[in-house]
Design a protein around this motif. Structure first.
Motif, PDB file in Angstrom:
ATOM      1  N   ILE A 142      55.843  27.894  42.137  1.00 18.22           N
ATOM      2  CA  ILE A 142      54.712  26.944  42.185  1.00 18.22           C
ATOM      3  C   ILE A 142      55.135  25.631  42.549  1.00 18.22           C
ATOM      4  O   ILE A 142      55.852  24.864  41.764  1.00 18.22           O
ATOM      5  N   GLY A 143      54.310  25.123  43.553  1.00 19.71           N
ATOM      6  CA  GLY A 143      54.560  24.075  44.263  1.00 19.71           C
ATOM      7  C   GLY A 143      54.121  22.848  43.309  1.00 19.71           C
ATOM      8  O   GLY A 143      53.185  22.898  42.603  1.00 19.71           O
ATOM      9  N   ASP A 144      54.654  21.476  43.742  1.00 23.73           N
ATOM     10  CA  ASP A 144      54.298  20.353  42.859  1.00 23.73           C
ATOM     11  C   ASP A 144      52.861  20.005  42.925  1.00 23.73           C
ATOM     12  O   ASP A 144      52.135  20.240  43.793  1.00 23.73           O
ATOM     13  N   ASN A 145      52.467  19.476  41.827  1.00 20.58           N
ATOM     14  CA  ASN A 145      50.888  19.001  41.908  1.00 20.58           C
ATOM     15  C   ASN A 145      50.022  20.150  41.725  1.00 20.58           C
ATOM     16  O   ASN A 145      48.691  19.955  41.890  1.00 20.58           O
ATOM     17  N   SER A 146      50.349  21.392  41.653  1.00 26.03           N
ATOM     18  CA  SER A 146      49.622  22.611  41.805  1.00 26.03           C
ATOM     19  C   SER A 146      48.742  22.621  40.403  1.00 26.03           C
ATOM     20  O   SER A 146      49.066  22.256  39.101  1.00 26.03           O
ATOM     21  N   VAL A 147      47.648  23.212  40.551  1.00 23.55           N
ATOM     22  CA  VAL A 147      47.101  23.983  39.367  1.00 23.55           C
ATOM     23  C   VAL A 147      46.759  25.365  39.097  1.00 23.55           C
ATOM     24  O   VAL A 147      46.412  25.961  40.232  1.00 23.55           O
ATOM     25  N   ILE A 148      47.126  25.928  38.056  1.00 27.02           N
ATOM     26  CA  ILE A 148      46.962  27.435  38.103  1.00 27.02           C
ATOM     27  C   ILE A 148      45.707  27.461  37.185  1.00 27.02           C
ATOM     28  O   ILE A 148      45.905  27.054  35.851  1.00 27.02           O
ATOM     29  N   GLY A 149      44.674  28.205  37.389  1.00 28.67           N
ATOM     30  CA  GLY A 149      43.485  28.490  36.623  1.00 28.67           C
ATOM     31  C   GLY A 149      43.962  29.512  35.480  1.00 28.67           C
ATOM     32  O   GLY A 149      44.619  30.337  35.346  1.00 28.67           O
ATOM     33  N   ALA A 150      43.190  29.309  34.340  1.00 28.93           N
ATOM     34  CA  ALA A 150      43.160  30.027  33.112  1.00 28.93           C
ATOM     35  C   ALA A 150      42.919  31.576  33.333  1.00 28.93           C
ATOM     36  O   ALA A 150      42.048  31.761  34.155  1.00 28.93           O
ATOM     37  N   GLY A 151      43.829  32.329  32.842  1.00 32.95           N
ATOM     38  CA  GLY A 151      43.841  33.521  32.922  1.00 32.95           C
ATOM     39  C   GLY A 151      44.229  34.514  34.074  1.00 32.95           C
ATOM     40  O   GLY A 151      44.144  35.222  34.414  1.00 32.95           O
ATOM     41  N   SER A 152      44.795  33.402  34.981  1.00 32.04           N
ATOM     42  CA  SER A 152      45.426  33.965  36.425  1.00 32.04           C
ATOM     43  C   SER A 152      46.581  34.730  36.157  1.00 32.04           C
ATOM     44  O   SER A 152      47.415  34.557  35.443  1.00 32.04           O
ATOM     45  N   VAL A 153      46.860  35.638  37.024  1.00 32.27           N
ATOM     46  CA  VAL A 153      48.070  36.423  37.162  1.00 32.27           C
ATOM     47  C   VAL A 153      48.788  36.019  38.795  1.00 32.27           C
ATOM     48  O   VAL A 153      48.305  36.282  39.613  1.00 32.27           O
ATOM     49  N   VAL A 154      49.777  35.374  38.439  1.00 33.54           N
ATOM     50  CA  VAL A 154      50.307  34.765  39.659  1.00 33.54           C
ATOM     51  C   VAL A 154      51.714  35.693  39.931  1.00 33.54           C
ATOM     52  O   VAL A 154      52.585  35.787  39.193  1.00 33.54           O
ATOM     53  N   THR A 155      51.389  36.400  41.263  1.00 35.19           N
ATOM     54  CA  THR A 155      52.390  37.225  41.866  1.00 35.19           C
ATOM     55  C   THR A 155      52.965  36.831  43.168  1.00 35.19           C
ATOM     56  O   THR A 155      53.960  37.589  43.294  1.00 35.19           O
ATOM     57  N   LYS A 156      52.653  35.729  43.504  1.00 33.58           N
ATOM     58  CA  LYS A 156      53.049  35.193  44.824  1.00 33.58           C
ATOM     59  C   LYS A 156      53.441  33.718  44.891  1.00 33.58           C
ATOM     60  O   LYS A 156      52.390  33.188  43.798  1.00 33.58           O
ATOM     61  N   ASN A 157      54.066  33.132  45.488  1.00 33.86           N
ATOM     62  CA  ASN A 157      54.319  31.691  45.639  1.00 33.86           C
ATOM     63  C   ASN A 157      52.850  31.080  45.711  1.00 33.86           C
ATOM     64  O   ASN A 157      52.124  31.400  46.646  1.00 33.86           O
ATOM     65  N   VAL A 158      52.990  29.821  45.179  1.00 31.33           N
ATOM     66  CA  VAL A 158      51.864  28.899  45.270  1.00 31.33           C
ATOM     67  C   VAL A 158      52.412  27.653  45.890  1.00 31.33           C
ATOM     68  O   VAL A 158      53.299  26.876  45.530  1.00 31.33           O
ATOM     69  N   GLU A 159      51.750  27.042  47.105  1.00 30.66           N
ATOM     70  CA  GLU A 159      52.254  25.960  47.629  1.00 30.66           C
ATOM     71  C   GLU A 159      51.712  24.890  46.815  1.00 30.66           C
ATOM     72  O   GLU A 159      50.970  24.780  46.216  1.00 30.66           O
ATOM     73  N   ALA A 160      52.612  23.782  47.170  1.00 32.41           N
ATOM     74  CA  ALA A 160      52.361  22.476  46.348  1.00 32.41           C
ATOM     75  C   ALA A 160      50.993  21.882  46.550  1.00 32.41           C
ATOM     76  O   ALA A 160      50.058  22.485  47.738  1.00 32.41           O
ATOM     77  N   ASP A 161      50.166  21.184  45.747  1.00 24.81           N
ATOM     78  CA  ASP A 161      48.945  20.595  45.952  1.00 24.81           C
ATOM     79  C   ASP A 161      47.809  21.645  46.292  1.00 24.81           C
ATOM     80  O   ASP A 161      46.837  21.444  47.027  1.00 24.81           O
ATOM     81  N   THR A 162      47.812  22.795  45.369  1.00 24.79           N
ATOM     82  CA  THR A 162      47.067  23.869  45.479  1.00 24.79           C
ATOM     83  C   THR A 162      46.122  24.258  44.266  1.00 24.79           C
ATOM     84  O   THR A 162      47.156  24.102  43.224  1.00 24.79           O
ATOM     85  N   VAL A 163      45.259  24.456  44.135  1.00 26.58           N
ATOM     86  CA  VAL A 163      44.567  25.145  42.993  1.00 26.58           C
ATOM     87  C   VAL A 163      44.496  26.656  43.293  1.00 26.58           C
ATOM     88  O   VAL A 163      43.906  27.082  44.331  1.00 26.58           O
ATOM     89  N   ALA A 164      45.029  27.433  42.274  1.00 23.58           N
ATOM     90  CA  ALA A 164      45.037  28.807  42.590  1.00 23.58           C
ATOM     91  C   ALA A 164      44.384  29.556  41.363  1.00 23.58           C
ATOM     92  O   ALA A 164      44.828  29.139  40.345  1.00 23.58           O
ATOM     93  N   ALA A 165      43.827  30.569  41.473  1.00 21.90           N
ATOM     94  CA  ALA A 165      43.260  31.257  40.295  1.00 21.90           C
ATOM     95  C   ALA A 165      42.651  32.719  40.651  1.00 21.90           C
ATOM     96  O   ALA A 165      42.890  33.058  41.956  1.00 21.90           O
ATOM     97  N   GLY A 166      42.732  33.512  39.696  1.00 22.52           N
ATOM     98  CA  GLY A 166      42.366  35.009  39.751  1.00 22.52           C
ATOM     99  C   GLY A 166      43.373  35.806  39.255  1.00 22.52           C
ATOM    100  O   GLY A 166      44.405  35.539  38.996  1.00 22.52           O
ATOM    101  N   ASN A 167      42.980  37.306  39.759  1.00 25.11           N
ATOM    102  CA  ASN A 167      44.061  38.142  39.370  1.00 25.11           C
ATOM    103  C   ASN A 167      43.929  39.169  40.502  1.00 25.11           C
ATOM    104  O   ASN A 167      43.034  40.178  40.597  1.00 25.11           O
ATOM    105  N   PRO A 168      44.813  39.284  41.443  1.00 19.04           N
ATOM    106  CA  PRO A 168      46.088  38.424  41.470  1.00 19.04           C
ATOM    107  C   PRO A 168      45.428  36.867  41.839  1.00 19.04           C
ATOM    108  O   PRO A 168      44.549  36.901  42.610  1.00 19.04           O
TER     109      PRO A 168
END
Length: 175
Positions: A142-168
């Motif tokens: 998970i890249g710098d400054n990123s946010v992972i939303g509550a309840g998310s399942v992270v199965t793949k890389n997340v770029e910097a400065d990104t908000v990611a959420a969901g399942n997957p």
């Protein structure tokens, strides 16, 4: 992913010892018991706060950066091998009930019968916020400054400065 056998007697003893340190901390999250938790880690930065309910399997492959905060009931399934290392950068916020799972099992049933575990590192950059109840799987960065939303399942890389959420988890927007 590299494999290891978690039923090895040496690893069973190490997990039991680590589990007892976690249990004592969770029962009484005093400065002394927190110090014992931090001493398990490969490296622990300054100003790190860990709330009660913390659990890890081994601890010796965990690296925590400065000023990071781990909220209640965090589960860290680390491995005793470098391929199962978990790195959390500086100034990270780890929400309640987050799971960092660097260890997994074989999908193939005949391989799974052998009770081998597979490990791949988890790398969390600096200034990352992982929301409550998120699950981060083995091999994810998970890249710098990123946010992972509550309840998310992270199965793949997340770029910097990104908000990611969901399942997957998927990219919602860039920051």
């Amino acid at each position: 992913m590299q494999s290891f056998n978690s039923l090895d007697k040496t690893l069973l003893a190490l997990r039991k010892q680590t589990g007892e340190i976690c249990r004592l901390f969770n029962k009484s999250p005093s400065k002394g018991n927190l110090k014992r938790i931090k001493e398990l880690f490969d490296q622990c930065g300054e100003g790190v706060i860990i709330e009660s309910g913390f659990h890890c399997d081994y601890g010796n492959q965990i690296t925590l950066g400065d000023r990071s905060f781990i909220n209640i009931n965090c589960t860290v399934l680390d491995a005793p091998i470098s391929e199962g290392a978990i790195t959390i950068g500086d100034d990270c916020l780890i929400g309640p009930n987050v799971q960092l799972l660097a260890v997994s099992h074989a999908v193939n049933p005949s391989l799974r019968r052998n009770k081998e575990n597979f490990a791949a590192p988890i790398i969390i950059g600096n200034n990352v916020w992982i929301g409550a109840g998120a699950i981060i799987l083995a091999g994810v960065s998970i890249g710098d400054n990123s946010v992972i939303g509550a309840g998310s399942v992270v199965t793949k890389n997340v770029e910097a400065d990104t908000v990611a959420a969901g399942n997957p988890a998927r990219e919602i927007r860039t920051l």
